[in-house]
Write an enzyme that holds these catalytic residues in place. Structure first.
Site, PDB file in Angstrom:
ATOM      1  CG  HIS A  36      85.340  65.234  59.426  1.00 17.06           C
ATOM      2  ND1 HIS A  36      86.606  64.706  59.429  1.00 17.06           N
ATOM      3  CD2 HIS A  36      84.812  64.943  58.212  1.00 17.06           C
ATOM      4  CE1 HIS A  36      86.828  64.116  58.274  1.00 17.06           C
ATOM      5  NE2 HIS A  36      85.759  64.242  57.506  1.00 17.06           N
ATOM      6  CE  LYS A 101      91.592  51.914  61.952  1.00 15.48           C
ATOM      7  NZ  LYS A 101      90.708  51.238  62.904  1.00 15.48           N
TER       8      LYS A 101
END
Lengths: 178, 281
Positions: A36, A101
């Site tokens: 990222h 999650k």
């Protein structure tokens, strides 16, 4: 249970609501913390991305090494909130889906609604189970990052639950057991 | 006469423990997945327990780690005061075992050489190692791969003694609530009460490593464990955070004497992939 295909089209996203259980098939890309940071740096410098973000789904996952003869190692989701700081920019550049999650930040939830995207939760810690849903996988960028490299995965009937839909709803807020 | 234990033996044992701990969950934990699948109120939660059972079975059958986060390797060593390690240093022997185990077991390398520079060491070393000197001439090694997701949700607080047991309960439940769906519930909660700042943290880690299904032998502590479990399971976070009544499967409390001014409380959160294996040399 809804069957959907990645990359995601607008019609699919419109049809998804919080709490929906989905089986995802198609192509997704793994990215976790280090990938990222690199991708966001490329965007800021107007560089060329390792893959076109348009309508794509990113899976927050760093698999175990692949044994010979297997497609992938153990490959469950990692905690999404660590990516929150990077996510709005990716959504602005065409990203439509994320699988991970846990909860997202307010800024991410707002961006999901603004750009008409969706956030799914897979089941954490079920790495061996999810490995069965991956039919093909290749490292397409940042191999030097080891488990944090970007893997392009072809998946079939990958189970997840819609946590944040494009209408601005949050499954964790409406959870009836709270 | 000191009993001699070869460093190579330690390396071999650590290697095996790393691989086995990541593939085989302890039997009582697997049995608990089965039991809770029948007790959970929420449909999505029941489904998660069924898949947890299935995941454990697939991992064993395919010799694949139950979870992709094969952890930073925590090693607890109990060294008998009459044991003598020969043929190399014990720390090097342990790290070599981790190196070999993570390579041969196709386990993920998740350890960085420096928290600021953040470069992967590519062999999952170094391990986090704790030594304890005990009577006897044996060497007990326990290997516990610990995932980052649940570890990140852990917390410690130095309470005022006046906050007492109610303050302890509030902090434990609050920590679990803040963690929410992040640490891969259904979780095991390790609570360390007393000692000092670092002692409480270590107690909470030892608490999560207690064999699954065992209560604190002290009646009052066991009652506190039960009470905390009930309070935590009222939160509704549920399996995988999908909502339900079983957020935690077990709460383990460990305590230690402390200073008249102090009431340290540490909460170490363990995901459902609770992995630890030990061997006696």
């Amino acid at each position: 249970m809804k069957r959907i295909t990645a990359p995601l089209d607008a019609e699919t996203i419109d049809d998804l609501e919080v709490g929906d259980e989905v089986l995802i098939s198609g192509v997704i890309y793994t990215m976790r913390d280090a990938a990222h940071a690199k991708v966001v740096e490329i965007i800021k410098k107007n560089g060329k991305l390792p893959f076109d973000l348009q309508n794509q789904v990113i899976y927050y996952c760093g698999p175990t090494p692949t044994k010979e003869g297997n497609v992938i190692g153990s490959c469950g989701p990692t905690t999404s909130s660590r990516m929150d700081v990077f996510t709005p920019l990716l959504l602005e550049h065409g990203l439509k889906g994320m699988i991970g999650k846990g909860e997202r930040s307010v800024a991410v939830k707002d961006a999901i609604e603004k750009y008409g995207a969706v956030y799914f939760s897979a089941m954490g810690g079920l790495g061996a189970e999810y490995a069965r849903d991956v039919k093909k996988s290749d490292v397409i960028a940042f191999p030097e990052l080891g488990p944090e490299a970007i893997y392009k995965m072809e998946i079939e009937d990958f189970y997840a639950v819609v946590i944040n839909d494009a209408k601005g709803n949050d499954f964790f807020v409406i959870n009836q057991y709270n | 006469m000191a009993r001699e234990i070869k460093a190579d033996q330690i390396t071999d044992s650590v290697k095996k423990l790393c691989i086995e701990a990541n593939i085989y969950l302890e039997e009582p934990l697997k049995a608990a997945f089965h039991k809770f699948a029948g007790l959970e109120e929420s449909g999505a939660g029941r489904e998660v327990f069924h898949i947890l059972e299935e995941n454990a079975a697939i991992a064993e059958r395919e010799k694949m780690p139950v979870c992709q986060d094969t952890g930073i390797t925590i090693v607890f060593v109990k060294i008998g005061q009459d044991a003598h390690v020969i043929g190399g240093g014990i720390e090097d022997a342990i790290n070599e075992g981790v190196r070999q185990g993570y390579k041969e077991g196709y386990l993920r390398k998740s350890v960085l050489s420096d928290p600021i520079e953040r470069k992967n060491t590519n062999d999952n070393t170094p391990a986090v190692i704790y030594y304890e000197i005990v009577p006897g001439d044996a060497l007990l090694i326990e290997v516990a791969p610990k995932g980052g997701g649940s570890e990140n949700m852990s917390a410690i607080k130095m309470l005022k003694p006046s906050q007492g047991i109610e303050g302890v309960k509030e902090f434990v439940v609050d920590t679990v609530l803040k963690a929410g769906p992040n640490p891969c519930p259904p979780i095991i909660v390790g609570v360390g009460i007393g000692g000092t700042f670092e002692k409480a943290a270590l107690l909470s880690k030892k608490a999560v490593l207690r064999p699954f299904g065992k209560s604190n032998p002290d009646e009052k502590k066991a009652a506190l464990e039960n009470e905390l479990l009930v309070l935590i399971n009222k939160t509704g976070i549920g399996p995988a955070g999908f909502g339900g009544r079983i957020t935690a499967m077990q709460v383990n409390v460990e305590t230690y004497p402390c200073h008249i001014a102090s009431l340290p409380v540490a909460v170490n959160i363990q995901c459902h992939a609770s992995r630890h294996k030990s061997v006696m040399l």
